[in-house]
Design a protein around this motif. Structure first.
Motif, short mmCIF file in Angstrom:
data_model
loop_
_atom_site.label_atom_id
_atom_site.label_comp_id
_atom_site.label_asym_id
_atom_site.label_seq_id
_atom_site.Cartn_x
_atom_site.Cartn_y
_atom_site.Cartn_z
N ARG A 65 1.03 -0.89 0.10
CA ARG A 65 -0.26 -0.14 0.05
C ARG A 65 1.05 1.18 -0.07
O ARG A 65 1.80 1.16 0.86
N ILE A 66 0.69 1.89 -0.92
CA ILE A 66 1.53 3.38 -1.30
C ILE A 66 0.51 4.81 -0.91
O ILE A 66 -0.29 5.05 -1.80
N LEU A 67 1.21 5.40 0.37
CA LEU A 67 0.01 6.86 0.42
C LEU A 67 1.46 7.89 -0.25
O LEU A 67 2.61 7.71 -0.09
N THR A 68 0.95 8.45 -0.88
CA THR A 68 1.14 9.72 -1.55
C THR A 68 1.29 11.29 -1.07
O THR A 68 0.19 11.10 -0.31
N ARG A 69 2.16 11.91 -1.58
CA ARG A 69 2.71 13.31 -0.29
C ARG A 69 0.98 14.09 -1.18
O ARG A 69 0.31 14.72 -0.17
N ASP A 70 0.41 13.84 -2.46
CA ASP A 70 -0.47 14.14 -1.97
C ASP A 70 -2.20 13.36 -2.23
O ASP A 70 -3.27 13.95 -2.21
N GLY A 71 -2.33 13.21 -1.64
CA GLY A 71 -3.20 11.77 -0.14
C GLY A 71 -3.41 11.01 -1.04
O GLY A 71 -4.30 10.18 0.20
N ASN A 72 -3.23 10.75 -2.21
CA ASN A 72 -3.34 8.77 -2.85
C ASN A 72 -3.23 7.89 -1.98
O ASN A 72 -1.87 7.85 -1.42
N GLU A 73 -3.75 6.82 -2.56
CA GLU A 73 -3.99 5.55 -1.37
C GLU A 73 -3.45 4.89 -3.17
O GLU A 73 -4.58 4.93 -3.50
N TYR A 74 -2.78 3.91 -2.52
CA TYR A 74 -2.04 2.98 -4.11
C TYR A 74 -1.93 1.36 -3.86
O TYR A 74 -1.20 1.49 -2.52
N ARG A 75 -2.95 0.48 -4.12
CA ARG A 75 -2.71 -0.85 -3.77
C ARG A 75 -1.62 -1.84 -4.96
O ARG A 75 -2.35 -1.13 -5.88
N GLY A 76 -1.22 -2.30 -4.98
CA GLY A 76 -1.19 -3.83 -5.99
C GLY A 76 0.12 -3.82 -5.37
O GLY A 76 1.06 -4.16 -4.56
N THR A 77 0.84 -4.60 -6.98
CA THR A 77 1.97 -5.26 -6.65
C THR A 77 2.68 -4.61 -6.95
O THR A 77 3.39 -3.91 -8.08
N LEU A 78 4.30 -4.47 -5.99
CA LEU A 78 5.32 -3.51 -6.97
C LEU A 78 6.24 -4.39 -7.46
O LEU A 78 6.88 -5.40 -7.21
N VAL A 79 6.48 -4.28 -8.84
CA VAL A 79 7.31 -4.87 -10.00
C VAL A 79 8.12 -4.36 -9.89
O VAL A 79 9.55 -5.85 -9.80
N ASP A 80 8.59 -3.22 -10.05
CA ASP A 80 10.00 -2.80 -9.72
C ASP A 80 10.43 -1.46 -9.25
O ASP A 80 9.58 -0.69 -9.40
N VAL A 81 11.06 -1.08 -9.10
CA VAL A 81 11.94 0.04 -8.86
C VAL A 81 13.27 0.19 -9.09
O VAL A 81 14.31 0.02 -9.16
N ASP A 82 13.56 1.86 -9.22
CA ASP A 82 14.45 2.45 -9.79
C ASP A 82 14.65 4.16 -8.80
O ASP A 82 13.99 4.43 -7.96
N ARG A 83 15.97 4.23 -9.26
CA ARG A 83 16.27 6.31 -8.35
C ARG A 83 15.07 6.75 -8.41
O ARG A 83 15.50 7.65 -8.03
N ASN A 84 14.02 6.64 -9.76
CA ASN A 84 13.77 7.85 -9.64
C ASN A 84 12.09 7.98 -9.50
O ASN A 84 11.55 8.58 -9.41
N ASN A 85 11.81 6.18 -9.82
CA ASN A 85 9.94 5.36 -9.65
C ASN A 85 10.26 4.50 -9.41
O ASN A 85 11.00 3.30 -9.16
N VAL A 86 8.88 4.59 -8.91
CA VAL A 86 8.64 2.79 -8.43
C VAL A 86 7.56 2.44 -9.14
O VAL A 86 6.51 3.25 -10.22
N TYR A 87 7.72 1.18 -9.86
CA TYR A 87 6.68 0.51 -10.90
C TYR A 87 5.48 -0.51 -10.64
O TYR A 87 5.26 -1.40 -9.48
N LEU A 88 3.82 0.23 -10.23
CA LEU A 88 3.25 -1.10 -9.14
C LEU A 88 1.99 -1.48 -9.96
O LEU A 88 1.67 -0.17 -11.17
#
Length: 77
Positions: A18-41
């Protein structure tokens, strides 16, 4: 802060989160990949209804790309 979030995301790769963002959104799912700039869900339910949608090479369409800078919190579910 971004480095800490990057390393947290690396630990949660291929797991349901579960990911919470600074703008108040919430996302749920499988974290597929991550790099130094982005998360891929891969969102639960498989639908993406945001302008942050991009295809990710090797994983097909349907992934949500979130900037590491926009993440406020991430947790396992």
């Amino acid at each position: 802060m971004i480095d800490q979030m990057y390393y947290h995301c690396l630990r949660y790769k291929n797991r349901k989160v579960r990911i919470l963002t600074r703008d108040g959104n919430e996302y749920r799912g499988t974290l597929v990949d991550v790099d130094r700039n982005n998360v891929y869900l891969r969102p639960e339910g498989g639908s993406v209804t945001t302008s942050a949608f991009f295809g990710y090479p090797g994983f097909g369409a349907g992934l949500l790309t979130l900037s590491l800078f926009s993440l406020l919190a991430i947790s396992l579910i």
